[in-house]
Design a protein around this motif. Structure first.
Motif, mmCIF file in Angstrom:
data_model
loop_
_atom_site.group_PDB
_atom_site.id
_atom_site.type_symbol
_atom_site.label_atom_id
_atom_site.label_comp_id
_atom_site.label_asym_id
_atom_site.label_seq_id
_atom_site.Cartn_x
_atom_site.Cartn_y
_atom_site.Cartn_z
ATOM 1 N N SER A 11 0.828 -1.201 0.000
ATOM 2 C CA SER A 11 0.000 0.000 0.000
ATOM 3 C C SER A 11 0.864 1.252 0.000
ATOM 4 C CB SER A 11 -0.935 0.018 1.208
ATOM 5 O OG SER A 11 -0.242 0.413 2.373
ATOM 6 N N SER A 13 0.334 3.738 1.953
ATOM 7 C CA SER A 13 0.309 4.364 3.275
ATOM 8 C C SER A 13 1.726 4.458 3.818
ATOM 9 C CB SER A 13 -0.550 3.540 4.233
ATOM 10 O OG SER A 13 0.094 2.304 4.525
ATOM 11 N N ASN A 15 2.931 3.352 6.540
ATOM 12 C CA ASN A 15 3.359 2.063 7.085
ATOM 13 C C ASN A 15 3.635 1.071 5.972
ATOM 14 O OD1 ASN A 15 3.832 0.456 9.547
ATOM 15 N ND2 ASN A 15 2.164 -0.812 8.754
ATOM 16 N N SER A 55 -5.772 4.317 -6.225
ATOM 17 C CA SER A 55 -6.159 3.157 -5.429
ATOM 18 C C SER A 55 -6.196 1.918 -6.316
ATOM 19 C CB SER A 55 -7.537 3.371 -4.797
ATOM 20 O OG SER A 55 -7.990 2.157 -4.202
#
Length: 322
Positions: A11, A13, A15, A55
């Motif tokens: 992803s 993100s 993290n 996405s």
């Protein structure tokens, strides 16, 4: 050639970015949950990130009109259950979050690859989309040769084993560094590094004494870690590497490589992986680990990346990888 590929989506993100970089830098990937397909050996691991749509959770038709960024890795250590906190969030919490682990050797990266399954990605395109949607790895059979050629990977033989000496070095995704990321997957805490090293040497010493019958095992440190002798006058040299990760790759110095290739007694390589370090105790205490012993290791050029001295470690059940 059709070969099995484990497709993983990372992803965008913070993290997710940190995890991907850390996994590539430590040559280790971990999953929270077990999936039987992870236990079936693959030849390659393909990471995808950054679809042009923003996405990846889109319909197949939208996905196929975009492009993705890729990192291809060689699968070098079959699935095992890790006992050691290794990832930054595991170390911080003292809890193993990603216990189902594999070892991998990063080989190449490529940005803006057409996601159309009619291109070099083939069925891996849909596998990456499904991996993103389900948040798990998805195994697929793929003719990897066109993808490897597009990524500039030089291979040898029918197995398409990558020649690391002819790659550009350890690949890194093109996105900017992630705040809070720990460099090179190796702790900046010198006490942690020292206790890992000392534990690996002690583990290897016991192994050479009890499993191979060397009556005298002396730690040296440089230019190699152990010298083993027996009453008959025979001698053996051993280089030891320790890690909390998968041990799929290790770092060498130029002197270590030279010694592997020129040692008149034969130089062995011992890697101790999955070492657990208790940082709550002072001084730190290291326990556990799994040992791999490669006898008379010659450090072939094809196992060493062109930049630096990072090399894959042969022997973590590679015979099970088809």
């Amino acid at each position: 050639m059709i070969q099995p590929v484990l497709c993983i989506w990372s992803s965008s993100s913070p993290n997710g970015r940190r995890n991907l970089l850390f996994g590539l830098e430590t040559q280790t990937w971990g999953f929270k949950d077990y999936d039987p397909q992870y236990a079936v050996p693959s030849r390659w691991v393909l990471f995808g990130h950054d679809h042009t749509n923003g996405s990846p959770r889109v319909e197949a038709s939208i996905w196929q009109r975009g492009s993705v960024d890729l990192v291809v890795c060689e699968f070098t250590s079959p699935l095992y259950r890790g006992q050691a906190p290794h990832w930054p969030d595991e170390v911080e919490s003292g809890v193993v979050i990603y216990p189902h682990r594999i070892g991998l050797t990063p080989v190449a990266r490529l940005a803006s690859v057409d996601a159309n399954p009619g291109g070099v990605l083939g069925p891996a395109s849909e596998a990456l989309r499904k991996a993103a949607i389900s948040n798990r790895g998805v195994r697929v059979e793929l003719d990897v040769a066109p993808l490897l050629r597009t990524m500039g990977v030089t291979t040898g033989g029918e197995s398409l084993e990558p020649d690391l000496s002819r790659t550009a070095g350890s690949p890194r995704p093109s996105f900017p560094p992630v705040r809070g990321r720990r460099g090179a997957g190796r702790s900046h805490d010198p006490e942690f590094n020292k206790v890992i090293e000392d534990h690996a040497v002690a583990f290897a010493t016991k192994h050479m004494q009890e499993k191979h019958g060397w009556t005298e095992v002396e730690p040296l440190g440089k230019p190699y870690d152990l010298v083993c002798r027996n009453p008959s006058g025979k001698e053996k040299h051993v280089e030891v590497k320790g890690t909390s990760g998968a041990g799929a790759d290790v770092e060498y110095t130029p002197n270590e490589i030279h010694h592997f290739r020129t040692c008149p007694h034969g130089a062995d390589l011992i890697v101790v992986r999955d070492i657990v370090v208790d940082r709550k105790q002072r001084p730190y205490v290291a326990t556990g680990g799994e040992l791999l012993h490669v006898e008379n290791y010659a450090a072939p050029a094809k196992d060493l990346q062109a930049t630096g001295w990072l090399g894959r470690v042969p022997g973590w059940d590679l015979e099970t990888i088809q």
